[in-house]
Design a protein around this motif. Structure first.
Motif, short mmCIF file in Angstrom:
data_model
loop_
_atom_site.label_atom_id
_atom_site.label_comp_id
_atom_site.label_asym_id
_atom_site.label_seq_id
_atom_site.Cartn_x
_atom_site.Cartn_y
_atom_site.Cartn_z
N ALA A 75 -59.59 -57.38 -114.56
CA ALA A 75 -59.42 -57.46 -113.12
C ALA A 75 -59.26 -56.08 -112.52
CB ALA A 75 -58.21 -58.33 -112.78
N VAL A 78 -55.70 -54.83 -106.48
CA VAL A 78 -55.85 -54.76 -105.02
C VAL A 78 -54.67 -54.05 -104.39
CG1 VAL A 78 -56.05 -56.13 -102.91
CG2 VAL A 78 -57.26 -56.85 -104.99
N VAL A 96 -51.26 -57.55 -107.02
CA VAL A 96 -52.34 -58.48 -106.67
C VAL A 96 -53.63 -57.96 -107.31
CG1 VAL A 96 -53.67 -59.53 -104.81
CG2 VAL A 96 -51.21 -59.11 -104.52
N ILE A 97 -54.31 -58.83 -108.05
CA ILE A 97 -55.54 -58.45 -108.74
C ILE A 97 -56.69 -59.34 -108.28
CG2 ILE A 97 -54.34 -57.54 -110.77
CD1 ILE A 97 -54.99 -60.16 -112.21
N THR A 98 -57.89 -58.86 -108.49
CA THR A 98 -59.08 -59.63 -108.16
C THR A 98 -60.08 -59.53 -109.29
OG1 THR A 98 -60.93 -59.86 -106.61
CG2 THR A 98 -60.10 -57.63 -106.98
N ASP A 99 -60.92 -60.54 -109.42
CA ASP A 99 -61.96 -60.48 -110.46
C ASP A 99 -63.23 -59.84 -109.92
OD1 ASP A 99 -62.81 -62.46 -108.78
OD2 ASP A 99 -63.00 -64.02 -110.31
N GLY A 117 -64.56 -62.61 -105.39
CA GLY A 117 -63.36 -62.02 -104.84
C GLY A 117 -62.12 -62.88 -104.96
N ARG A 118 -62.01 -63.69 -106.02
CA ARG A 118 -60.77 -64.45 -106.21
C ARG A 118 -59.63 -63.50 -106.52
NH1 ARG A 118 -64.64 -68.12 -108.49
NH2 ARG A 118 -64.77 -66.72 -110.27
N THR A 119 -58.42 -63.84 -106.05
CA THR A 119 -57.25 -63.00 -106.30
C THR A 119 -56.16 -63.79 -107.00
OG1 THR A 119 -56.27 -63.51 -104.14
CG2 THR A 119 -57.71 -61.55 -104.28
N ARG A 121 -51.74 -63.20 -108.10
CA ARG A 121 -50.55 -62.36 -108.00
C ARG A 121 -49.81 -62.34 -109.35
NH1 ARG A 121 -47.68 -60.50 -103.64
NH2 ARG A 121 -48.94 -61.85 -102.28
#
Length: 765
Positions: A75, A78, A96-99, A117-119, A121
């Motif tokens: 990931a 963000v 917070v991370i995103t793929d 852009g899925r996130t 926490r």
């Protein structure tokens, strides 16, 4: 040392593994490793092996995450922020991370969906460096268990590995990197496992392994199917998979066993090169007269061990033997016969005891056993007899001076004492044998000081009823010759041992005191043992043992009752109606020696019926009429101590009972120790259990149990067969090349593995 063309001396080249870390990692990182881990060279850091490995799990897309699943995801960060917790002390770092991994094409992986852009926490509790390590835009592997919080998928305190496109492993795909197990290193609060891993991973590519000779001979490596040294270092620190780090650790376990066995074999050869004086005895001396007067037959074990000791004492190589016998097996008698053989040879024998109570008991026992043979030169004594001298720290000046003169002149053939024997003022005429009773009660330096009082190396006999973990490990390694007494003398009764859990069964407390009264009414005597003495101003509780445990739990369900003391138990016993009229006394180490001696005499004579005491009675105290022992807060004692304490009862013709009282709940980890002791009276079985529970201790150093082990990967019980193979290899190699002249790389590796203090320790055990 090399010389320059001007005649000056150049420093000898430093071996690659001895190079300072600062040269390769920088001063700041090197200083932190030195402060926190005492690691300062390349070799020391490479040998700081992971303690375990955490599987990452398969690389999982966000869309396939499942609750309670162990996963690894790739990931992009963000955002990262840290806040203080409101309900309790500490902080939470929210990441917070995103793929959506799109900023560097070298980091893309097949499962990524740049458009989705899925996130998600992530929460890090008290992880002070997470926000700093994971700024926005960072790409990383995150591994952990998927959870659910406020309806959203999350992970708590996941492990993370930053994906640096410029790192040495950047050529790997994300799938390959995700498949690598995560090494977890022994760490400190200020130096985390991740920081250590980064330091090791920075080091591996720049080490010149071509300049590092392999200490394992090629023939051994091939026979055992072991990795080469360079590959082993890479796979133990950066394993490609679980099988690889397992093979690497197998190689280093064998290497460790081999280095240790070579050091032991080399030390044994050095000892053999310094012969001692033979002490063969005489056919019609003190030993023959003593044996003729014995009112009982020696057991077969006592005869066999006696012959073993006699043969070694008659030789010119110093005996270095452990005499293992269960409590009451007759070790002291065997040791006395060995001492008489040495006295018959014109030399002296010294018996080192851990306490004044035990030293006094040994002195009295030897005097009674020898009778006229211990009164040499006295009216009524045997004309061929010797003198038996006691030396303790509490002796008066006049008595001490007389004892010192008898020791220095050689008039005293047998010398019994405590740590006072180690004093510089104590000089022997000709010390031929050192006997150490309950060897785990002495540091190796103390034992060595007594051996140093001999002109030539004396014979050494150490005795124990329950080998502590370090001793068991050393016997597995073959460092000590071991004799075993596995028979109890005729007339010794078995000891029944029971756990008394007062949390589950508070009513059993009153049964304890009734049981004590029953033994006393039958003409027997009782010990009540506590783990501490207690202060004079300690206010005894007005309640009972069980009530104190309930009261502590009422305040806080995790709280424990204060440790029972002798002072408190004495007051508690005095309030028990069932014990009215019983004479109970208190015995502990702070009492005046004269008072202690008087109390023990009164207890031995039966005048005192119940003795409330500390572990001052742990070893050597011999009251045959004592049949019941109540050990309060038994969970506060180790396995060895409990076994030793239990051995004080059942020494006469009556069966003994030992009650292990605990105020801790059944699920408490300490209850396992108690149940082990209740389950067997076999000393070796208990020592093995102790070793499994507490590990070897510092096998190559002065620490005697538990905690940090000098062994890096070896485990004495688990690797016993491997250690035996390594021992045979070491003996063969040292037999062909005693000075390791043809194996300089092995000699260098031994010196690196064993610091000077640790190697010097090997011949003191």
């Amino acid at each position: 040392m090399a010389r320059s063309h001007t005649g000056g001396a150049f420093p000898a080249p430093v071996p690659e593994l001895d190079q300072p870390l600062a040269r390769l990692l920088g001063r700041a990182t090197a200083d932190q490793l030195a402060r926190q881990l005492s690691v300062s060279t390349i070799g020391q850091l490479l040998d700081h092996f992971p303690r375990r490995y955490m599987p990452r799990g398969e690389l999982t897309p966000f869309s396939e995450l499942r609750i309670d699943q162990q996963v690894t995801i790739v990931a992009e960060v963000v955002s990262a922020s840290t806040r203080q917790m409101r309900s309790r002390r500490g902080s939470i770092t929210d990441v917070v991370i995103t793929d959506r991994v799109s900023s560097d094409p070298r980091l893309l992986f097949e499962e990524a969906d740049p458009a989705s852009g899925r996130t998600m926490r992530l929460s890090f509790f008290n992880a002070w460096t997470a926000a700093r390590d994971l700024p926005p835009g960072t790409h990383a592997l995150f591994s952990g268990k998927v959870g659910l919080y406020n309806g959203a998928v999350t992970m708590t305190n996941p492990h993370y590995a930053i994906l640096d496109p410029d790192a040495p492993e950047a050529g790997e795909s994300a799938e390959e990197r995700a498949g690598r197990p995560i090494p977890i290193y022994p760490a400190t609060a200020k130096l985390t496992t991740d920081k250590i891993a980064r330091a090791v991973h920075s080091l591996l590519p720049v080490v010149d392994f071509a300049a590092v000779p392999d200490p394992l001979p090629e023939g051994i490596r091939e026979r055992e199917g072991l990795m080469g040294l360079e590959e082993a270092y890479w796979q133990v620190h950066r394993p490609r998979d679980t099988r690889a780090h397992g093979e690497a650790r197998r190689r280093f376990r064998y290497q460790e066993a081999f280095l240790l066995q070579c050091a032991l074999a080399r030390r044994r050869a050095e000892i053999a090169a310094h012969p001692t004086t033979a002490r063969p005895g005489t056919p019609d001396g003190l030993l023959a007269k003593f044996d003729a007067a014995l009112p009982f037959e020696l057991t077969a074990g006592q005869r066999a061990v006696g012959e073993e000791l006699a043969a070694e004492l008659a030789g010119t190589h110093p005996m270095n033997r452990l005499l293992q016998g269960d409590v009451g097996a007759g070790k002291t008698l065997v040791a006395l016969r060995a001492m008489l053989q040495v006295v018959d040879s014109g030399a002296q024998a010294a018996l080192l005891a851990p306490t004044e109570v035990l030293a006094g008991q040994h002195h009295g026992s030897v005097l009674r056993s020898l009778g006229p043979l211990a009164q040499g030169g006295e009216l009524g004594g045997d004309p061929d007899g010797t003198q038996v001298v006691l030396l303790t720290g509490s002796m008066g000046a006049a008595a001490r001076k007389r004892a010192l003169l008898r020791i220095a002149s050689g008039e005293a053939g047998i010398v019994i004492g405590t740590h006072a024997l180690l004093s510089e003022v104590v000089q022997f005429a000709d010390l031929g044998l050192v006997v150490v009773d309950e060897q785990h009660r002495f540091g190796v330096e103390q034992r060595d000081r007594l051996r140093d009082k001999a002109g030539r190396p004396p014979h050494l006999l150490v005795m124990t009823a329950t080998p502590i973990p370090r001793t068991v490990a050393m016997t597995v390694f073959g460092d000590l010759d071991v004799s075993v007494l596995d028979q109890l003398p005729a007339g010794r009764q078995p000891i029944a041992t029971h756990t008394v859990g007062l949390v589950e069964h508070p009513a059993w407390e009153q049964r304890l005191w009734r049981r004590a009264r029953e033994e006393i009414d039958a003409g027997r005597q009782v010990y009540v043992v506590a783990p501490k003495i207690g202060d004079d101003d300690e206010a005894p509780s007005t309640g009972s043992l069980a009530e104190s445990a309930r009261a502590a739990a009422a305040e806080d369900e995790e709280a424990e009752a204060p440790m029972a003391s002798v002072a408190w138990l004495a007051e508690l016993i005095a309030r028990q109606p069932v014990l009215d009229g019983v004479r109970a006394e208190v015995l502990h180490g702070r009492l005046d020696p004269v008072q202690k001696a008087r109390l023990m005499e009164d207890f031995a004579s039966g005048a005192v019926q119940l003795l409330v005491c500390t572990t001052v009675v742990e070893v050597g105290v011999d009251v045959p009429n004592a049949t019941l022992m109540i050990i309060v807060d038994a969970d506060r004692f180790g396995i060895s101590q409990l076994h030793q304490l239990r051995g004080r009862i059942g020494r006469g013709g009556h069966a003994g009972t030992c009650l292990l009282v605990t105020r801790r709940p059944a699920e408490h980890p300490s209850r396992e120790r108690i149940e082990v002791v209740a389950g067997t009276t076999d000393g070796f079985a208990l020592a093995r259990a102790d070793l499994e529970l507490r590990r070897e201790g510092d096998i190559l150093g002065a620490a005697q149990s538990g905690g940090r082990s000098t062994l890096r990967l070896l485990r004495a019980l688990d690797d016993a067969e491997l250690i035996e193979r390594a021992r045979r290899d070491a003996v063969t190699l040292l037999g062909e090349d005693p000075g390791l002249d043809e194996h300089p790389e092995l000699a260098e590796a031994i010196e690196r593995y064993l610091d000077p203090d640790a190697e010097a320790f090997l011949d003191r055990g």
